[in-house]
Design an enzyme around this catalytic site. Structure first.
Site, PDB file in Angstrom:
ATOM      1  N   HIS A 147      18.707   7.084  -7.531  1.00 41.64           N
ATOM      2  CA  HIS A 147      17.995   7.262  -8.630  1.00 41.64           C
ATOM      3  C   HIS A 147      19.160   7.749  -9.696  1.00 41.64           C
ATOM      4  O   HIS A 147      18.935   6.952 -10.955  1.00 41.64           O
ATOM      5  CB  HIS A 147      16.892   8.588  -8.490  1.00 41.64           C
ATOM      6  CG  HIS A 147      15.660   8.073  -7.914  1.00 41.64           C
ATOM      7  ND1 HIS A 147      14.408   8.166  -8.662  1.00 41.64           N
ATOM      8  CD2 HIS A 147      15.294   7.534  -6.918  1.00 41.64           C
ATOM      9  CE1 HIS A 147      13.621   7.838  -7.926  1.00 41.64           C
ATOM     10  NE2 HIS A 147      13.813   7.512  -6.891  1.00 41.64           N
TER      11      HIS A 147
ATOM     12  N   ASP B 114      10.106  13.314 -12.638  1.00 43.30           N
ATOM     13  CA  ASP B 114      10.201  12.509 -11.453  1.00 43.30           C
ATOM     14  C   ASP B 114      10.604  13.285 -10.352  1.00 43.30           C
ATOM     15  O   ASP B 114      11.718  13.699 -10.289  1.00 43.30           O
ATOM     16  CB  ASP B 114      11.090  11.292 -11.799  1.00 43.30           C
ATOM     17  CG  ASP B 114      10.823  10.366 -10.572  1.00 43.30           C
ATOM     18  OD1 ASP B 114      10.299  10.386  -9.480  1.00 43.30           O
ATOM     19  OD2 ASP B 114      11.782   9.179 -10.340  1.00 43.30           O
TER      20      ASP B 114
END
Length: 167
Positions: free
Chosen positions: A44, A75
């Site tokens: 990520h 997130d």
């Protein structure tokens, strides 16, 4: 942004906030001993532009109360909920024990005036989990997802990298 594991929900969410100032609220609490999770976090991080402001946000509601001139991406709601269940030692407690925490988050999302994109897991489409903790998480995230969808202007379900607009 709802979706299952590896559905492409985070990548789709990231595509919605390109251009301009982006505040990324990362809710995961890394465990140095969990190399698989560390690799997921690294992937990520590698995908995000260096210009984004990344905040490790154990309390995303507090961050959302601070205005931001661009978009904010959270997130993910599932890792935040897991951390709240851990913090309240609620894995064996009655459902709703994390209700005060989820109330604060829903209120912060509802009150946000910034461009806001939330990433959250959809876990209610599969089999009923065999463990109590699995069922607890599924029930709590399902209820929280419903509440968040109610206060958000848009909602998408991402499956196989393809977004489906729900609202």
């Amino acid at each position: 942004m709802l979706g299952g594991a590896r559905s492409g929900k985070s990548a789709f969410a990231e595509s919605l906030v390109t251009g301009g100032a982006v505040r990324y609220l990362a809710t995961a609490i890394p465990d140095p001993a969990d190399t698989d999770f560390a690799a997921r976090i690294a992937a990520h991080r590698a995908r995000r532009p260096a210009s984004w402001t990344v905040i490790d946000a154990a309390d995303p509601a507090a961050e959302l109360r601070t205005p931001h001139p661009g978009a904010t991406l959270v997130d993910d709601i599932g890792t935040w909920l897991t951390a709240r269940l851990d913090a309240r030692a609620a894995w064996d407690a009655p459902r709703g024990t994390v209700g005060p925490d989820t109330d604060v988050l829903v209120d912060a999302v509802a009150g946000s005036r910034d461009r806001l994109v939330l990433v959250t897991p959809e876990v209610g489409l599969g089999v009923i989990p065999a463990t109590r903790s699995g069922r607890l998480f599924r029930d709590e995230i399902g209820t929280l997802n419903q509440r968040l969808a109610q206060v958000c202007d848009e909602a998408f379900l991402v499956v196989a990298g393809l977004p489906l607009r729900l609202k």
